[in-house]
Scaffold this active site. Structure first.
Site: not given
Ligand code: GLU
Length: 445
Positions: A125, A165, A236-242
């Site tokens: 990471k 990330d 959240g509202f980023g890539n993962v949440a999307w």
């Protein structure tokens, strides 16, 4: 023989001021200690002592110029944690709060997550304390160029393959990749999450969120249940949440919350139209890090400064940051009748929250199992790059689906309790650990 408290006391002594790393390590060690103590080969090979120690940590200075022509200095890191089963693999996080301890926790988790995917990827990471919030596109590009100018010395397609990330999405990977390509004068699969048309894989942007929902679907099936009609809370509202909202909606669930550092939105009608879902990407690209505009645009409620865990739902999916769901939040969710909790962020729940869910016998999936779809498709991107070819979206999605089913199977096998409850935390840790530990034993020291 290892003793948990003694081992952890020594680890804390050696790693002061790294509470997130200690938290992640304690969870894994507590899960696997009996397996280790029962295996003479693991004991002889001092597996626990070795596995908690990163193979290498690189720290570097990142200097760049802001739009006012002022010099800015940030710290950059890459933690190359474990390469026993493949090249170091894991994302880069750009966030103001990032410390070495954060990246050690994430790198440590990544070892077992990557192992669970069954693909040949070690754990790593990296990232920086750079905050993309409020930065212009030009500043982000200059930062990425400066970051990669240092990092390129230590990575390569068979050595270490970073990806995105928090704070690092398609745009940042583009700038990072462009810099690597210019310095090295080569096009190789040195990063994943690349754009479609220059080495990226179809379905990679959606993969973490889709994978989580495939995993959740297996959990539901295991409990003779299904997605249709379930009320879902997502943070959240980023890539993962999307990706998670997209797939949950396709599977028949109704997502009623999203959140940001400013609070959460409650959308009684569901975050379920292409327009609403696409707006999440627009918000992310704005670099403002707020969710309130969603409420204004779509007539939803905005609850300032609160977390979505106070809303009555059937399923909760923390998709934002570590420790975003604590013991109090867990009690509230349980009192409101939550039936499943699926950690989608890395270490999204505190140990108190996990304990509360497990004591209430509510199926709880840890991030290292449920969110492994992102890195799994990164692994598939590496395969496509190595072949100098690409696969169709259906092919990638089908492989992702099978990988997530396999991870669920492994967790259920290793984590089944006497009363039939599946301890997914224990199952994921044991299944992920064994493969790496065996590789370390077989390869010597
Ligand atoms: N950052 C993601 C994770 O936490 C993806 C890593 C990758 O694709 O290498 O697993």
């Amino acid at each position: 023989m290892y003793k948990l408290d003694e081992f952890m006391a020594e680890l804390e002594r050696k790693n002061p001021a790294q509470p997130e790393f200690i938290q992640a390590a304690r969870e894994v060690i507590a899960s696997v200690i009996d397996v280790v103590n029962a295996n003479p080969l693991y004991l002889k090979n001092k597996i626990l002592d070795r596995i908690v120690e990163p193979e290498r940590i690189i720290q570097f200075r990142v200097e760049w110029e802001d739009d006012n022509h002022e010099i800015q200095v940030n710290r950059g890191w890459r933690v190359q944690y474990n390469s026993a089963i493949g090249p170091y693999k894991g994302g880069l996080r750009f966030h103001a709060n990032v410390t070495l301890g954060t990246l050690k926790f994430l790198g440590f988790e990544q070892i077992f997550k990557n192992s669970l995917t069954t693909l040949p990827m070690g754990g790593g990471k990296g990232g920086s304390d750079f905050s993309p919030k409020g930065k212009s596109d030009a500043e982000i590009m200059r930062f990425c160029r400066a970051f990669m100018t240092e990092l390129e010395k230590y990575i390569g397609p068979d050595t270490d393959v970073p990806a995105g990330d928090l704070g690092v999405g398609g745009r940042e990977i583009g700038y990072l990749y462009g810099t690597y390509r210019k310095i090295r004068n080569e096009n190789t699969g040195v990063l994943t999450g690349k754009g479609w048309g220059w080495g990226g894989s179809l379905v990679r942007p959606e993969a973490t969120g889709y994978g989580t929902m495939y995993f959740a679907n297996e959990m539901l099936k295991e409990h003779n249940d299904k997605f249709e009609g379930k009320r879902v809370a997502i943070s959240g509202f980023g890539n993962v949440a999307w990706g998670a909202v997209t797939k949950a909606t396709q599977l028949g669930a109704k997502v009623v919350t999203l959140s940001g550092p400013d609070g959460y939105i409650y959308d009684e009608n569901g975050v379920n139209t292409p327009e609403k879902i696409a707006y999440m990407l627009e918000l992310r690209a704005s670099n403002m890090d707020v969710i309130e505009p969603y409420a204004k645009k779509f007539g939803a409620k905005f609850i300032k400064g609160k977390k979505p865990w106070e809303v009555p739902v059937d399923m909760a999916f923390p998709c934002a940051l570590q420790n975003e769901l604590n013991g109090e939040d867990a009690k509230q969710l349980i009192a409101n009748g939550v039936k499943y909790v699926v950690e989608t962020s890395n270490m999204g729940c505190t140990p108190e929250a996990i304990e509360a869910f497990q004591t209430a016998r509510i199926p709880f999936a840890p991030g290292k199992a449920a969110n492994a779809g992102g890195v799994a498709v990164s692994g598939l991107e590496m395969s496509q790059n190595a072949e100098h070819y690409f696969w169709s979206a259906e092919e990638v999605d089908e492989k992702l689906h099978r990988i997530m089913q396999g991870i669920h199977e492994a967790c259920a096998r290793e984590g089944k309790c006497a009363d039939g409850y599946i301890d997914y935390v224990k199952g994921a840790n044991i299944a992920g650990f064994k493969k790496v530990a065996d590789a370390m034993c077989q390869q010597g020291f």
